[in-house]
Design a protein around this motif. Sequence first.
Motif, mmCIF file in Angstrom:
data_model
loop_
_atom_site.group_PDB
_atom_site.id
_atom_site.type_symbol
_atom_site.label_atom_id
_atom_site.label_comp_id
_atom_site.label_asym_id
_atom_site.label_seq_id
_atom_site.Cartn_x
_atom_site.Cartn_y
_atom_site.Cartn_z
ATOM 1 N N VAL A 1 0.697 -1.096 0.094
ATOM 2 C CA VAL A 1 0.053 0.041 -0.095
ATOM 3 C C VAL A 1 0.770 1.258 0.069
ATOM 4 C CG1 VAL A 1 -1.545 1.218 1.562
ATOM 5 C CG2 VAL A 1 -2.118 -1.117 0.877
ATOM 6 N N VAL A 2 1.941 1.228 0.719
ATOM 7 C CA VAL A 2 2.617 2.254 1.072
ATOM 8 C C VAL A 2 3.455 2.752 -0.364
ATOM 9 C CG1 VAL A 2 4.789 3.470 2.198
ATOM 10 C CG2 VAL A 2 2.862 2.262 3.411
ATOM 11 N N SER A 3 4.058 1.616 -0.810
ATOM 12 C CA SER A 3 4.784 2.089 -2.194
ATOM 13 C C SER A 3 3.842 2.273 -3.390
ATOM 14 C CB SER A 3 5.675 0.702 -2.785
ATOM 15 O OG SER A 3 4.749 -0.568 -2.843
ATOM 16 N N LEU A 4 2.783 1.547 -3.564
ATOM 17 C CA LEU A 4 1.856 2.234 -4.665
ATOM 18 C C LEU A 4 1.479 3.314 -4.204
ATOM 19 C CD1 LEU A 4 -0.182 -1.417 -4.939
ATOM 20 C CD2 LEU A 4 1.581 -0.369 -6.504
ATOM 21 N N VAL A 5 1.294 3.882 -3.297
ATOM 22 C CA VAL A 5 0.661 5.459 -3.059
ATOM 23 C C VAL A 5 1.857 6.217 -3.228
ATOM 24 C CG1 VAL A 5 0.254 6.886 -1.164
ATOM 25 C CG2 VAL A 5 -1.194 4.713 -1.269
ATOM 26 N N MET A 6 3.104 5.784 -2.938
ATOM 27 C CA MET A 6 4.294 6.692 -3.413
ATOM 28 C C MET A 6 4.538 6.744 -4.606
ATOM 29 S SD MET A 6 7.216 6.214 -0.280
ATOM 30 C CE MET A 6 7.515 4.705 -0.970
ATOM 31 N N VAL A 7 4.302 5.687 -5.463
ATOM 32 C CA VAL A 7 4.592 5.715 -6.887
ATOM 33 C C VAL A 7 3.648 6.371 -7.652
ATOM 34 C CG1 VAL A 7 4.639 4.122 -8.789
ATOM 35 C CG2 VAL A 7 5.874 3.451 -6.807
ATOM 36 N N THR A 8 2.245 6.439 -7.259
ATOM 37 C CA THR A 8 1.246 6.967 -8.087
ATOM 38 C C THR A 8 1.032 8.435 -7.423
ATOM 39 O OG1 THR A 8 -0.547 6.138 -6.474
ATOM 40 C CG2 THR A 8 0.192 5.058 -8.668
ATOM 41 N N LEU A 9 0.758 8.710 -6.149
ATOM 42 C CA LEU A 9 0.472 9.916 -5.570
ATOM 43 C C LEU A 9 1.760 10.938 -5.941
ATOM 44 C CD1 LEU A 9 -1.521 11.602 -4.152
ATOM 45 C CD2 LEU A 9 -0.464 10.985 -1.905
ATOM 46 N N LEU A 10 2.780 10.356 -5.852
ATOM 47 C CA LEU A 10 3.929 11.253 -5.774
ATOM 48 C C LEU A 10 4.219 11.606 -7.305
ATOM 49 C CD1 LEU A 10 6.576 10.025 -3.309
ATOM 50 C CD2 LEU A 10 5.268 12.147 -3.056
ATOM 51 N N ARG A 11 3.625 11.055 -8.082
ATOM 52 C CA ARG A 11 3.818 11.422 -9.759
ATOM 53 C C ARG A 11 2.843 12.386 -9.771
ATOM 54 N NH1 ARG A 11 6.539 9.495 -13.445
ATOM 55 N NH2 ARG A 11 6.943 7.307 -12.666
ATOM 56 N N VAL A 12 1.677 12.464 -9.069
ATOM 57 C CA VAL A 12 0.726 13.437 -9.363
ATOM 58 C C VAL A 12 1.230 14.883 -8.849
ATOM 59 C CG1 VAL A 12 -1.529 14.182 -8.477
ATOM 60 C CG2 VAL A 12 -1.185 11.818 -9.427
ATOM 61 N N VAL A 13 1.824 14.822 -7.526
ATOM 62 C CA VAL A 13 2.589 15.816 -6.891
ATOM 63 C C VAL A 13 3.540 16.536 -7.628
ATOM 64 C CG1 VAL A 13 3.888 16.724 -4.985
ATOM 65 C CG2 VAL A 13 1.868 15.076 -4.509
ATOM 66 N N GLU A 14 4.412 15.739 -8.430
ATOM 67 C CA GLU A 14 5.257 16.039 -9.175
ATOM 68 C C GLU A 14 4.906 16.857 -10.561
ATOM 69 O OE1 GLU A 14 7.907 12.520 -9.927
ATOM 70 O OE2 GLU A 14 9.370 13.082 -8.482
ATOM 71 N N GLY A 15 3.836 16.233 -10.915
ATOM 72 C CA GLY A 15 3.023 16.990 -12.054
ATOM 73 C C GLY A 15 2.461 18.379 -12.018
ATOM 74 N N TRP A 16 2.282 18.492 -10.493
ATOM 75 C CA TRP A 16 1.926 19.938 -10.472
ATOM 76 C C TRP A 16 2.996 21.076 -10.511
ATOM 77 C CZ3 TRP A 16 -0.306 18.759 -4.828
ATOM 78 C CH2 TRP A 16 -1.405 18.133 -4.821
ATOM 79 N N PHE A 17 4.381 20.552 -10.837
ATOM 80 C CA PHE A 17 5.463 21.512 -10.988
ATOM 81 C C PHE A 17 5.588 21.676 -12.470
ATOM 82 C CE2 PHE A 17 5.798 20.411 -6.625
ATOM 83 C CZ PHE A 17 6.028 21.616 -5.837
ATOM 84 N N GLY A 18 5.097 20.822 -13.226
ATOM 85 C CA GLY A 18 5.005 20.819 -14.642
ATOM 86 C C GLY A 18 6.537 20.330 -15.120
#
Length: 165
Positions: free
Chosen positions: A132-149
């Motif tokens: 759970v933790v790793s899948l959240v990091m892999v997907t959620l952090l990609r979304v957060v990184e996307g905010w910075f373009g």
Amino acid sequence: MELNAPTNIHWLDFDVMSRLGIAAALGLLLGLDRELRGHAAGMRTHGIVCVAAAGMVVSVLALYNQLGGLRMDPLRLFEAAGAFIGIIGAGLIVFSKGQVHNLTTAAHLWLATILGIACGAGQWPLVAILSVVSLVMVTLLRVVEGWFGPEGRRLDRDLDGRPEQ
């Protein structure tokens, strides 16, 4: 030469099948993210690494129990897995034009190894939490990184746009 007696494993041993099956499924799931984004080490690589690590643990634990723990140290398994994945990861990581490439891929493979080891050892709470933790990091952090373009300021860059040291 003295060999240990062979271990009779029934072809439908539920415990072994579940440990290896869950490891394979989690490895494939981890690799899916890489596959969808066209990065190196996709589903097949992650699936193979994860199920191989689980198979190695099942084999080591079975042999250790069969020999009564007298002539071996099962903790060397972690040393071997770490050395192997370290070699693979080092071969993947490339420094080019001031940027590091494939670092996340190497970390993904290390994660797949640890998940495989935990599945092989039957440590289901660890497997669940780590998944759970790793899948959240892999997907959620990609979304957060996307905010910075893609061309804008990213989490791994200094304020002037250069990669962090």
